[in-house]
Write an enzyme that holds these catalytic residues in place. Structure first.
Site, PDB file in Angstrom:
ATOM      1  N   ASP A 162      -1.017  18.538 -20.372  1.00  0.00           N
ATOM      2  CA  ASP A 162      -0.628  17.584 -19.333  1.00  0.00           C
ATOM      3  C   ASP A 162      -0.101  16.326 -20.006  1.00  0.00           C
ATOM      4  O   ASP A 162      -0.466  16.024 -21.157  1.00  0.00           O
ATOM      5  CB  ASP A 162      -1.816  17.243 -18.431  1.00  0.00           C
ATOM      6  N   ILE A 175       3.751  27.868 -10.138  1.00  0.00           N
ATOM      7  CA  ILE A 175       3.247  27.299  -8.887  1.00  0.00           C
ATOM      8  C   ILE A 175       4.440  26.766  -8.104  1.00  0.00           C
ATOM      9  O   ILE A 175       5.085  25.806  -8.515  1.00  0.00           O
ATOM     10  CB  ILE A 175       2.245  26.156  -9.145  1.00  0.00           C
ATOM     11  N   SER A 176       4.744  27.384  -6.963  1.00  0.00           N
ATOM     12  CA  SER A 176       5.870  26.967  -6.141  1.00  0.00           C
ATOM     13  C   SER A 176       5.367  26.436  -4.807  1.00  0.00           C
ATOM     14  O   SER A 176       4.167  26.172  -4.647  1.00  0.00           O
ATOM     15  CB  SER A 176       6.849  28.129  -5.939  1.00  0.00           C
ATOM     16  N   LYS A 189       8.227  24.456   0.532  1.00  0.00           N
ATOM     17  CA  LYS A 189       9.386  23.576   0.661  1.00  0.00           C
ATOM     18  C   LYS A 189      10.610  24.126  -0.068  1.00  0.00           C
ATOM     19  O   LYS A 189      11.712  23.596   0.074  1.00  0.00           O
ATOM     20  CB  LYS A 189       9.037  22.181   0.142  1.00  0.00           C
ATOM     21  N   LYS A 200      12.319  23.336  -6.764  1.00  0.00           N
ATOM     22  CA  LYS A 200      11.369  24.441  -6.852  1.00  0.00           C
ATOM     23  C   LYS A 200      12.051  25.783  -6.573  1.00  0.00           C
ATOM     24  O   LYS A 200      11.685  26.805  -7.132  1.00  0.00           O
ATOM     25  CB  LYS A 200      10.206  24.212  -5.880  1.00  0.00           C
ATOM     26  N   SER A 206      -5.490  17.350  -2.269  1.00  0.00           N
ATOM     27  CA  SER A 206      -4.804  17.199  -3.544  1.00  0.00           C
ATOM     28  C   SER A 206      -4.285  15.774  -3.689  1.00  0.00           C
ATOM     29  O   SER A 206      -4.157  15.032  -2.709  1.00  0.00           O
ATOM     30  CB  SER A 206      -3.646  18.193  -3.659  1.00  0.00           C
ATOM     31  N   GLU A 250      12.466  15.028   4.726  1.00  0.00           N
ATOM     32  CA  GLU A 250      11.322  15.644   5.391  1.00  0.00           C
ATOM     33  C   GLU A 250      11.788  16.360   6.657  1.00  0.00           C
ATOM     34  O   GLU A 250      12.665  15.890   7.365  1.00  0.00           O
ATOM     35  CB  GLU A 250      10.295  14.573   5.745  1.00  0.00           C
TER      36      GLU A 250
END
Length: 625
Positions: A327, A419-420, A423, A435, A465, A557
């Site tokens: 990370d 990890i997708s 969206k 993504k 999260s 959005e």
């Protein structure tokens, strides 16, 4: 007086308490012997015949030793008598009966003559003394607690939902605990046979439909849901009723999450919005997960994030040969490192600070550690922020994924899981579009590096999260409002972090290469309803105590998210909640040529980045300007 007793029993060490009990029992045995003879001879000491008195004196030492041993066998010196209940009383009765029988047998074997009624009288006297010693403190404690609770203006009137063994244990703990200021005033249960009865003095007043009436009738302030292993739909039904009562709600987790079988108030947790989703959690086949994780070198990029850290926790529990956490943000990664070292001291853990954008650094890590399984969770994910910095979204998400995927293929990695997000379907923002490009990278790499299985896992919003809507709502409620919702009609799919991680792990087990795994996330949730529910669960009234303000959709959005495009279709897996989307074919040569232009555009910080992405992703829709 009570405080002295409390200090005696709670302030002394365990060994001293045992010694005191043994001394008391010795005295009780001697007195019980005397009282049995004294009672037998009409309460006159002068009438006791000398042979009987001598026989009792001769057998007293043996009787003391035998009785103390029997009491020890029945745990009369090791139980926590402050919590004594039916089981402890049964132990006292059986131990005293057995001690009297042993005394009768022993005196006959030693040819000592005693009146037949003596043994019965002795048993009852001994039982009375022993029960008194064990239950006196408990009785005084309960009486005092009851008086204090009844009279205290701070006592919290509490309703228990569920009238089973769990509720009994919970009410018992409430009644006996010094630290709990609740008073159970009523119980709710769906079993008609239980209605009208009571549990430890608390009346069972009816089924779920009686909850609003009981709250008003008994002035309930808190509601404890004491039904372990509630189904998702049943839990939602109960909470939908309770959230309108204005009471503070707490719920008991599943019995699997409780360390021991004794349910206590401390086991209760706050009711969260995820409890209202009404969907059963994803069930993961742990044997399948263990089968491909155990004994393998596993790399998690973005390991310090919400999904990445939970992945690391669950992977660590499945005995990997080595776990590598990568990370760029050191603070949360350091906290995770400390947590894993504490909880899994035998774990071979490596923590690396690096950016997935750094091609040389990623190549070096793969060459040095040769990870066999890679979970790629590193990404920029905040939609509004990425709309303002589209080039950064492409640099990190697309080319970070490309770096990791290429290094995985070149170093013989067995599986790579991306990890997708939902969206990525018909994206209206640059984050989702990036993504979708990542998914295409994975599909292209799967054909290029045939020894590595590349898959993507697509899911919706994750409750709790970092940056998700729930923590934001909680902060706004704690500050007294207002709670901000973009649009009254906006809906989203939601899942918990453990569910999302279960899906990712399961996808790794199913991976054959090129798949996009999708979770059946049930019915979508209206964000406005979620905000209102969270306000109610916090004990407030929406638009009365806490206002809700609608701010309008943010750039990029949309009102609803999708998990699959129509042409992708659905294919079932062994897990009925996990599906596979059929890969959409595309010109891979053209795609990878476009990636070269995309990288140049991103690193030149070209303001026309969204237009360039549109040329690669025909389903991408964005607002110009």
């Amino acid at each position: 007086m009570y405080q002295k007793i409390k200090d005696l029993f709670e302030g002394t060490s365990k060994s001293i308490r045992i010694i005191l009990l043994v001394i008391y029992d010795i005295c009780a045995i001697c007195i019980a012997e005397f009282l049995a003879l004294w009672t037998r001879f009409e309460f006159s000491f002068d009438k006791i015949e000398e042979p009987y008195l001598n026989a009792a004196i001769r057998y007293t030492l043996i009787n003391i030793i035998a009785t103390v041993v029997i009491f020890a066998m029945f745990k009369l010196y090791s139980s926590l008598w402050r919590y004594a209940s039916v089981q402890e009383m049964l132990n006292v009765v059986v131990a005293c009966v057995l001690a009297a029988c042993v005394q009768s047998l022993g005196t006959h074997m030693m040819l000592l003559s005693m009146p037949r009624s003596y043994y019965i009288l002795y048993m009852f006297f001994l039982m009375g003394f022993i029960a008194f010693s064990r239950f006196f403190y408990r009785g005084v404690r309960v009486l005092r607690m009851s008086m204090v609770t009844e009279r205290s203006s701070n006592a919290i009137s509490t309703m228990i939902i569920g009238a089973g063994d769990t509720a009994f244990s919970l009410i018992k703990d409430i009644n006996s605990s010094w630290l709990v200021h609740n008073r159970v005033v009523c119980v709710i249960d769906a079993d008609p046979k239980k209605i009208g009865k009571n549990i430890l003095g608390a009346p069972i007043v009816g089924n779920d439909s009686k909850i609003p009436w009981a709250v008003e009738r008994y002035h309930v302030q808190e509601i404890f849901i004491a039904i372990p292993n509630l189904s998702g739909s049943r839990k939602k039904e109960i909470l939908d009723i309770c959230k309108h009562t204005g009471c503070k709600l707490k719920i008991l987790p599943s019995m699997a999450q409780i360390v021991n079988d004794e349910v206590k108030v401390s086991n209760l947790r706050e009711v969260e919005v995820e409890d209202l989703l009404g969907r059963e959690p994803v069930v993961t086949n742990l044997d399948e997960v263990m089968g491909y994780i155990a004994g393998k070198v596993v790399l998690v990029t973005g390991g310090g994030g919400s999904i990445g850290s939970e992945l690391c926790r669950q992977i660590a529990a499945h005995q990997p040969k080595q776990l590598i956490i990568l990370d760029i943000y050191e603070n949360t990664t350091y906290d995770l490192q400390l947590e894993l070292k504490k909880n899994f001291p035998e774990l071979n853990l490596v923590v690396l600070i690096a950016s997935v954008r750094n091609t040389h650094r990623i190549d070096t890590i793969f060459e040095d550690y040769k990870p066999q399984i890679v979970f790629h969770a590193a990404a920029h994910k905040h939609v509004p922020l990425m709309e303002d910095s589209p080039n950064e979204a492409i640099k990190n998400n697309v080319f970070g994924t490309l770096n990791v995927a290429r290094a995985a293929g070149e170093n013989g990695t067995e599986r790579m899981v991306l990890i997708s997000t939902d969206k990525a379907v018909n994206p209206t923002n640059i984050m989702g579009a990036s993504k979708r490009i990542c998914e295409m990278v994975i599909q292209g790499m799967n054909r290029k590096y045939t020894d590595t299985n590349y898959v993507a896992v697509r899911f919706g919003n994750v409750l709790g999260s970092n940056g998700s809507v729930i923590p934001l709502f909680k902060k706004q409620i704690a500050a007294g409002g207002p709670v901000t919702v973009t649009d009254k009609n906006i809906i989203r799919f939601f899942m918990t972090i453990p569910e999302a991680v279960s899906l990712v792990l399961q996808a790794g087990a199913y991976a054959k290469g090129g798949e996009i795994f999708v979770l059946d996330m049930g019915e979508p949730v209206r964000i406005d309803d979620m905000a209102r529910n969270l306000i109610k669960l916090s004990g407030y009234e929406p638009d009365v105590d806490i206002p809700i303000v609608y701010t309008g959709l943010r750039p990029g959005e949309k009102l609803f998210e999708e998990c699959l495009r129509e042409e992708e279709g659905l294919q079932k897996t062994a897990n009925k909640l996990i599906f596979i989307g059929k890969p959409i074919p595309f010109d891979e040569d053209e795609f990878f040529e476009q990636l070269v232009d995309l990288k140049r555009t991103a690193y030149e910080d070209d303001p026309e980045m969204k237009a360039v992405v549109k040329m690669m992703i025909s389903s991408y829709r964005y607002q110009e300007g």
